[in-house]
Scaffold this active site. Structure first.
Site, PDB file in Angstrom:
ATOM      1  N   SER A   1       0.832  -1.208   0.000  1.00  0.00           N
ATOM      2  CA  SER A   1       0.000   0.000   0.000  1.00  0.00           C
ATOM      3  C   SER A   1       0.864   1.255   0.000  1.00  0.00           C
ATOM      4  CB  SER A   1      -0.850  -0.027   1.271  1.00  0.00           C
ATOM      5  OG  SER A   1      -1.411   1.232   1.519  1.00  0.00           O
ATOM      6  N   TYR A   7      -1.546  -0.663  10.643  1.00  0.00           N
ATOM      7  CA  TYR A   7      -1.778  -1.269   9.324  1.00  0.00           C
ATOM      8  C   TYR A   7      -0.549  -1.066   8.425  1.00  0.00           C
ATOM      9  CZ  TYR A   7      -3.585  -1.464   4.503  1.00  0.00           C
ATOM     10  OH  TYR A   7      -3.759  -1.722   3.161  1.00  0.00           O
ATOM     11  N   LYS A  61       2.231  -3.777   6.714  1.00  0.00           N
ATOM     12  CA  LYS A  61       2.637  -3.841   5.295  1.00  0.00           C
ATOM     13  C   LYS A  61       4.166  -3.748   5.172  1.00  0.00           C
ATOM     14  CE  LYS A  61      -1.358  -4.155   3.161  1.00  0.00           C
ATOM     15  NZ  LYS A  61      -1.779  -5.497   2.724  1.00  0.00           N
TER      16      LYS A  61
HETATM   17  P1  NAD Z   1     -11.027  -6.621   1.201  1.00  0.00           P
HETATM   18  O1  NAD Z   1     -11.248  -6.551   2.663  1.00  0.00           O
HETATM   19  O2  NAD Z   1     -12.188  -6.352   0.312  1.00  0.00           O
HETATM   20  O3  NAD Z   1     -10.394  -8.031   0.796  1.00  0.00           O
HETATM   21  C1  NAD Z   1      -9.500  -8.734   1.627  1.00  0.00           C
HETATM   22  C2  NAD Z   1     -10.026 -10.142   1.746  1.00  0.00           C
HETATM   23  O4  NAD Z   1      -9.158 -10.897   2.592  1.00  0.00           O
HETATM   24  C3  NAD Z   1     -11.410 -10.205   2.381  1.00  0.00           C
HETATM   25  O5  NAD Z   1     -12.283 -10.904   1.502  1.00  0.00           O
HETATM   26  C4  NAD Z   1     -11.194 -10.972   3.696  1.00  0.00           C
HETATM   27  O6  NAD Z   1     -12.312 -11.766   4.012  1.00  0.00           O
HETATM   28  C5  NAD Z   1      -9.944 -11.774   3.398  1.00  0.00           C
HETATM   29  N1  NAD Z   1      -9.142 -12.144   4.561  1.00  0.00           N
HETATM   30  C6  NAD Z   1      -8.695 -11.327   5.548  1.00  0.00           C
HETATM   31  N2  NAD Z   1      -7.962 -12.023   6.441  1.00  0.00           N
HETATM   32  C7  NAD Z   1      -7.931 -13.316   5.995  1.00  0.00           C
HETATM   33  C8  NAD Z   1      -7.328 -14.518   6.463  1.00  0.00           C
HETATM   34  N3  NAD Z   1      -6.626 -14.546   7.591  1.00  0.00           N
HETATM   35  N4  NAD Z   1      -7.518 -15.655   5.756  1.00  0.00           N
HETATM   36  C9  NAD Z   1      -8.239 -15.645   4.614  1.00  0.00           C
HETATM   37  N5  NAD Z   1      -8.832 -14.548   4.116  1.00  0.00           N
HETATM   38  C10 NAD Z   1      -8.684 -13.391   4.803  1.00  0.00           C
HETATM   39  O7  NAD Z   1      -9.825  -5.613   0.853  1.00  0.00           O
HETATM   40  P2  NAD Z   1      -9.300  -5.112  -0.557  1.00  0.00           P
HETATM   41  O8  NAD Z   1      -9.629  -3.672  -0.686  1.00  0.00           O
HETATM   42  O9  NAD Z   1      -9.702  -6.058  -1.630  1.00  0.00           O
HETATM   43  O10 NAD Z   1      -7.728  -5.205  -0.294  1.00  0.00           O
HETATM   44  C11 NAD Z   1      -6.953  -6.299  -0.728  1.00  0.00           C
HETATM   45  C12 NAD Z   1      -5.515  -6.076  -0.298  1.00  0.00           C
HETATM   46  O11 NAD Z   1      -5.040  -4.844  -0.843  1.00  0.00           O
HETATM   47  C13 NAD Z   1      -5.328  -5.967   1.211  1.00  0.00           C
HETATM   48  O12 NAD Z   1      -4.140  -6.633   1.570  1.00  0.00           O
HETATM   49  C14 NAD Z   1      -5.197  -4.471   1.442  1.00  0.00           C
HETATM   50  O13 NAD Z   1      -4.433  -4.182   2.593  1.00  0.00           O
HETATM   51  C15 NAD Z   1      -4.492  -4.025   0.179  1.00  0.00           C
HETATM   52  N6  NAD Z   1      -4.746  -2.609  -0.149  1.00  0.00           N
HETATM   53  C16 NAD Z   1      -6.025  -2.156  -0.289  1.00  0.00           C
HETATM   54  C17 NAD Z   1      -6.256  -0.807  -0.540  1.00  0.00           C
HETATM   55  C18 NAD Z   1      -7.655  -0.269  -0.673  1.00  0.00           C
HETATM   56  O14 NAD Z   1      -7.841   0.946  -0.567  1.00  0.00           O
HETATM   57  N7  NAD Z   1      -8.664  -1.096  -0.932  1.00  0.00           N
HETATM   58  C19 NAD Z   1      -5.174   0.087  -0.690  1.00  0.00           C
HETATM   59  C20 NAD Z   1      -3.877  -0.420  -0.554  1.00  0.00           C
HETATM   60  C21 NAD Z   1      -3.676  -1.771  -0.283  1.00  0.00           C
HETATM   61  N1  UFG Z   2     -12.650  11.439   2.935  1.00  0.00           N
HETATM   62  C1  UFG Z   2     -13.644  12.322   3.292  1.00  0.00           C
HETATM   63  N2  UFG Z   2     -14.787  11.807   3.832  1.00  0.00           N
HETATM   64  C2  UFG Z   2     -14.989  10.464   4.024  1.00  0.00           C
HETATM   65  C3  UFG Z   2     -13.951   9.573   3.652  1.00  0.00           C
HETATM   66  C4  UFG Z   2     -12.789  10.097   3.113  1.00  0.00           C
HETATM   67  O1  UFG Z   2     -13.510  13.531   3.150  1.00  0.00           O
HETATM   68  O2  UFG Z   2     -16.041  10.067   4.533  1.00  0.00           O
HETATM   69  C5  UFG Z   2     -11.419  11.980   2.326  1.00  0.00           C
HETATM   70  C6  UFG Z   2     -10.154  11.670   3.124  1.00  0.00           C
HETATM   71  O3  UFG Z   2      -9.942  12.675   4.095  1.00  0.00           O
HETATM   72  C7  UFG Z   2      -9.097  11.651   2.010  1.00  0.00           C
HETATM   73  C8  UFG Z   2      -9.858  11.097   0.802  1.00  0.00           C
HETATM   74  O4  UFG Z   2     -11.235  11.334   1.081  1.00  0.00           O
HETATM   75  O5  UFG Z   2      -8.695  12.958   1.705  1.00  0.00           O
HETATM   76  C9  UFG Z   2      -9.639   9.609   0.580  1.00  0.00           C
HETATM   77  O6  UFG Z   2      -9.925   8.903   1.792  1.00  0.00           O
HETATM   78  P1  UFG Z   2     -10.122   7.319   1.819  1.00  0.00           P
HETATM   79  O7  UFG Z   2     -10.534   6.966   3.216  1.00  0.00           O
HETATM   80  O8  UFG Z   2     -11.000   6.874   0.707  1.00  0.00           O
HETATM   81  O9  UFG Z   2      -8.657   6.751   1.488  1.00  0.00           O
HETATM   82  P2  UFG Z   2      -7.263   7.012   2.207  1.00  0.00           P
HETATM   83  O10 UFG Z   2      -6.426   7.806   1.259  1.00  0.00           O
HETATM   84  O11 UFG Z   2      -7.441   7.565   3.553  1.00  0.00           O
HETATM   85  O12 UFG Z   2      -6.688   5.529   2.375  1.00  0.00           O
HETATM   86  C10 UFG Z   2      -6.736   4.521   1.346  1.00  0.00           C
HETATM   87  C11 UFG Z   2      -6.939   3.164   2.006  1.00  0.00           C
HETATM   88  C12 UFG Z   2      -5.740   2.785   2.829  1.00  0.00           C
HETATM   89  C13 UFG Z   2      -4.500   2.837   1.975  1.00  0.00           C
HETATM   90  C14 UFG Z   2      -4.367   4.198   1.311  1.00  0.00           C
HETATM   91  C15 UFG Z   2      -3.224   4.145   0.355  1.00  0.00           C
HETATM   92  O13 UFG Z   2      -8.109   3.190   2.816  1.00  0.00           O
HETATM   93  O14 UFG Z   2      -5.896   1.450   3.281  1.00  0.00           O
HETATM   94  O15 UFG Z   2      -5.567   4.532   0.604  1.00  0.00           O
HETATM   95  O16 UFG Z   2      -3.076   5.309  -0.316  1.00  0.00           O
HETATM   96  F1  UFG Z   2      -3.421   2.629   2.743  1.00  0.00           F
END
Ligand code: NAD
Ligand code: UFG
Length: 331
Positions: A124, A148, A152
């Site tokens: 991330s 978190y 990572k």
């Molecule tokens: P998500 O929560 O939708 O998907 C993650 C999945 O992992 C879920 O379906 C959950 O049930 C499963 N899971 C969690 N722990 C587990 C375990 N111990 N065994 C088996 N399954 C398990 O999240 P996502 O948005 O699809 O994110 C996927 C990956 O990408 C994550 O590692 C997250 O940290 C990373 N990531 C996501 C974002 C974002 O904004 N969505 C940004 C950066 C990185």
């Molecule tokens: N925001 C609002 N109102 C809300 C939610 C978000 O104003 O209800 C704003 C936040 O302040 C930020 C932007 O929208 O400026 C994006 O916020 P998000 O919560 O959608 O995303 P973040 O950038 O905070 O974080 C996301 C993931 C993290 C990941 C990160 C990596 O949630 O897990 O991107 O860039 F680590």
């Protein structure tokens, strides 16, 4: 290739599963459904027209994971599984570490025992902490500013150690910026359990009338309109990034870290405006205090992805909002 996808029922995992199946790979989905629904497996089967094996299992069950790797003759693993909420991780740091670190260790042991040494890991942009310069490239110093992010970083470091210990490992850590949007079918998308923390799913619920208004966290950032700026990337571009990473990894060895983002920043107010345009709905919002832990601006330099993976994102903010809205209407 035969690929095991961990966290495959989740948001990014499900979209990437579709992309990889359509590219001809054989996928085995694994998830414990702690943050997802089994129905996404049926949706993936509907989109692709293929039966996809689904293993409901906690990744920490090393014995079971090992048997899955062997039974399905897996060649490579894409590791999405994990807990991903920054705020939750601050509240429950032990549970986050117990899940995210232990499940990765369990997977790596199962892979090692089965002699499978090809891995793509979901990292991330949060590992960059407070940006020292923008856009963020992969050489930007890393720092953990919440549990978190620490998970990572810890995992990335374990993977570096692993490759150093045995050159047969091939590992890519993909540092995602802000994945948003949904598959064009509207069958899969981001539908978190409970009230969304992230901007896009929250706006979708406001547009649909399920939530009264959006709180815009901070209107006094040093940005062009005072609201936070992020690098939103369409989840299908991200899915294509995984395909590109697999292609690269097959021809190379060692460890690589690559940013996956759109490569430009967009403010919260710009997202609201675009969502209003595509949905023809008024998004009610109120500017409130900054959210603790948020940075003013975060966006990627994606040159390395282009150079190494031959990947560039194609979809714009309009497509991100339109697909999120289409998905919301199908829920
Ligand atoms: P998500 O929560 O939708 O998907 C993650 C999945 O992992 C879920 O379906 C959950 O049930 C499963 N899971 C969690 N722990 C587990 C375990 N111990 N065994 C088996 N399954 C398990 O999240 P996502 O948005 O699809 O994110 C996927 C990956 O990408 C994550 O590692 C997250 O940290 C990373 N990531 C996501 C974002 C974002 O904004 N969505 C940004 C950066 C990185
Ligand atoms: N925001 C609002 N109102 C809300 C939610 C978000 O104003 O209800 C704003 C936040 O302040 C930020 C932007 O929208 O400026 C994006 O916020 P998000 O919560 O959608 O995303 P973040 O950038 O905070 O974080 C996301 C993931 C993290 C990941 C990160 C990596 O949630 O897990 O991107 O860039 F680590």
């Amino acid at each position: 290739m035969n690929i095991l996808i961990t966290g495959a029922a989740g948001y990014i995992g499900s979209h990437s599963t579709v992309e990889l199946i359509q590219a001809g790979h054989h996928i085995v989905m694994l998830d414990n459904l702690i943050n997802s629904h089994k129905v996404s497996v049926n949706c993936i089967e509907k989109i692709t027209g293929k039966n996809v094996p689904f293993i409901e299992c906690d990744l920490r069950n090393t014995v079971l994971v090992e048997s899955v790797l062997r039974d399905y003759m897996i060649d490579a693993v894409i590791h999405f599984a994990g807990l991903k909420s920054v705020s939750e991780s601050i509240k429950y740091p032990i549970e986050y570490t117990a899940n995210n670190i232990q499940s990765t260790i369990s997977l790596l042991i199962a892979m090692k025992n089965s002699n499978i040494k090809t891995l793509v890991f979901s990292s991330s942009a949060t590992v960059y902490g407070e940006p020292k310069y923008l856009p963020l490239d992969e050489l930007h110093p890393v720092s953990a500013v919440n549990p978190y992010g620490r998970n990572k970083l810890h995992i990335e470091e374990m993977l570096i150690d692993l490759v150093a210990s045995d050159p047969l490992w091939k590992i890519i850590s993909l540092r995602y910026f802000n994945p948003v949007g949904a598959h064009e079918s509207g069958l899969i998308g981001e539908n978190p359990i409970g009230i969304p923390n992230n901007l896009f799913p929250f706006i979708s619920k406001v547009a649909a009338g399920e939530l009264p208004y959006l709180k815009v966290y901070g209107g006094d950032y040093p940005t062009y309109d005072g609201t936070g700026i992020r690098d939103y990337i369409h989840v299908m571009d991200l899915a294509e990034g995984h395909l590109a990473a697999l292609r690269y990894i097959n021809k190379s060895a060692g460890y690589l870290t690559v940013n996956l983002g759109a490569g430009f920043g967009v403010s919260v107010l710009e997202v609201i405006k675009m969502y209003e345009l595509v949905s023809h709905k008024k998004i009610n919002y109120e500017v409130v205090e900054r959210r603790p832990g948020d940075v003013a601006m975060c966006y990627a330099n994606v040159d390395k992805a282009k150079l190494f993976l031959n990947w560039t994102p194609k979809r714009n903010l309009n497509a991100m909002c339109a697909s999120a809205w289409y998905f919301q209407n199908k829920l």
